[in-house]
Enzyme design. Structure first.
Site, PDB file in Angstrom:
ATOM      1  N   SER A   1       1.277   3.317  -8.502  1.00 11.10           N
ATOM      2  CA  SER A   1       2.692   2.946  -8.401  1.00 11.10           C
ATOM      3  C   SER A   1       2.901   1.700  -7.546  1.00 11.10           C
ATOM      4  O   SER A   1       3.940   1.041  -7.682  1.00 11.10           O
ATOM      5  CB  SER A   1       3.526   4.108  -7.864  1.00 11.10           C
ATOM      6  OG  SER A   1       3.167   4.419  -6.533  1.00 11.10           O
TER       7      SER A   1
ATOM      8  N   SER B   1       0.842  -1.190   0.000  1.00  7.53           N
ATOM      9  CA  SER B   1       0.000   0.000   0.000  1.00  7.53           C
ATOM     10  C   SER B   1       0.876   1.238   0.000  1.00  7.53           C
ATOM     11  O   SER B   1       2.021   1.197   0.436  1.00  7.53           O
ATOM     12  CB  SER B   1      -0.901   0.016   1.241  1.00  7.53           C
ATOM     13  OG  SER B   1      -1.627   1.229   1.309  1.00  7.53           O
ATOM     14  N   HIS B   2       0.319   2.330  -0.465  1.00  3.30           N
ATOM     15  CA  HIS B   2       1.019   3.608  -0.380  1.00  3.30           C
ATOM     16  C   HIS B   2       1.159   4.059   1.079  1.00  3.30           C
ATOM     17  O   HIS B   2       2.003   4.883   1.391  1.00  3.30           O
ATOM     18  CB  HIS B   2       0.263   4.680  -1.172  1.00  3.30           C
ATOM     19  CG  HIS B   2       0.446   4.551  -2.641  1.00  3.30           C
ATOM     20  ND1 HIS B   2      -0.174   3.577  -3.392  1.00  3.30           N
ATOM     21  CD2 HIS B   2       1.200   5.276  -3.496  1.00  3.30           C
ATOM     22  CE1 HIS B   2       0.184   3.718  -4.652  1.00  3.30           C
ATOM     23  NE2 HIS B   2       1.015   4.741  -4.753  1.00  3.30           N
ATOM     24  N   SER B   3       0.330   3.510   1.937  1.00  4.53           N
ATOM     25  CA  SER B   3       0.315   3.884   3.347  1.00  4.53           C
ATOM     26  C   SER B   3       0.868   2.757   4.212  1.00  4.53           C
ATOM     27  O   SER B   3       0.370   1.624   4.159  1.00  4.53           O
ATOM     28  CB  SER B   3      -1.117   4.201   3.788  1.00  4.53           C
ATOM     29  OG  SER B   3      -1.204   4.268   5.190  1.00  4.53           O
TER      30      SER B   3
END
Length: 127
Positions: free
Chosen positions: A69, A8-10
């Protein structure tokens, strides 16, 4: 046992999904690869590669990714791995996929079976 990687981006999202999945499947091999090295939002090739290596087995790895991404960086990490044919990104919700995939992996389901189950999870209505 099939390993599960959550990208995840987080960092908090990846770790939270892992935490929830571990409550349901404590013996599962799950790795979280969220955020950049400094904890900010983004995806990091080194974190993803380390996560793959952490859970890799002869049974393979299933990756759950959030968007953009995370997909591209995960694909690059797969290409650079020692066993790209053993790693599959599955298009399924991260939280539900982490829980269901980890439970299936912990009971010894095959990678192909887990992938099929995760495809069903994607289409499961919420109400």
């Amino acid at each position: 046992m099939v390993g599960i990687v959550i990208v995840s981006h987080s960092q908090k999202v990846a770790e939270g999904a892992k935490e929830l999945a571990m409550q349901m499947a404590a013996d599962a091999k799950i790795a979280a690869a969220g955020g950049l090295q400094d904890g900010s939002i983004g995806t990091d090739m080194e974190k993803i590669t380390n996560a793959i290596n952490e859970v890799m087995s002869d049974d393979g790895v299933i990756m759950l990714v959030d968007m953009g991404s995370a997909i591209m960086t995960s694909e690059m990490a797969i290409e650079m791995s020692d066993a790209p044919d053993k790693i599959t990104i599955v298009d399924t919700p991260i939280v539900e996929g982490a829980v269901v995939g980890s439970v299936e992996a912990s009971i010894g389901s095959s990678k192909d079976h887990i992938i099929e189950v995760l495809k069903q999870v994607k289409t499961e209505p919420k109400f």
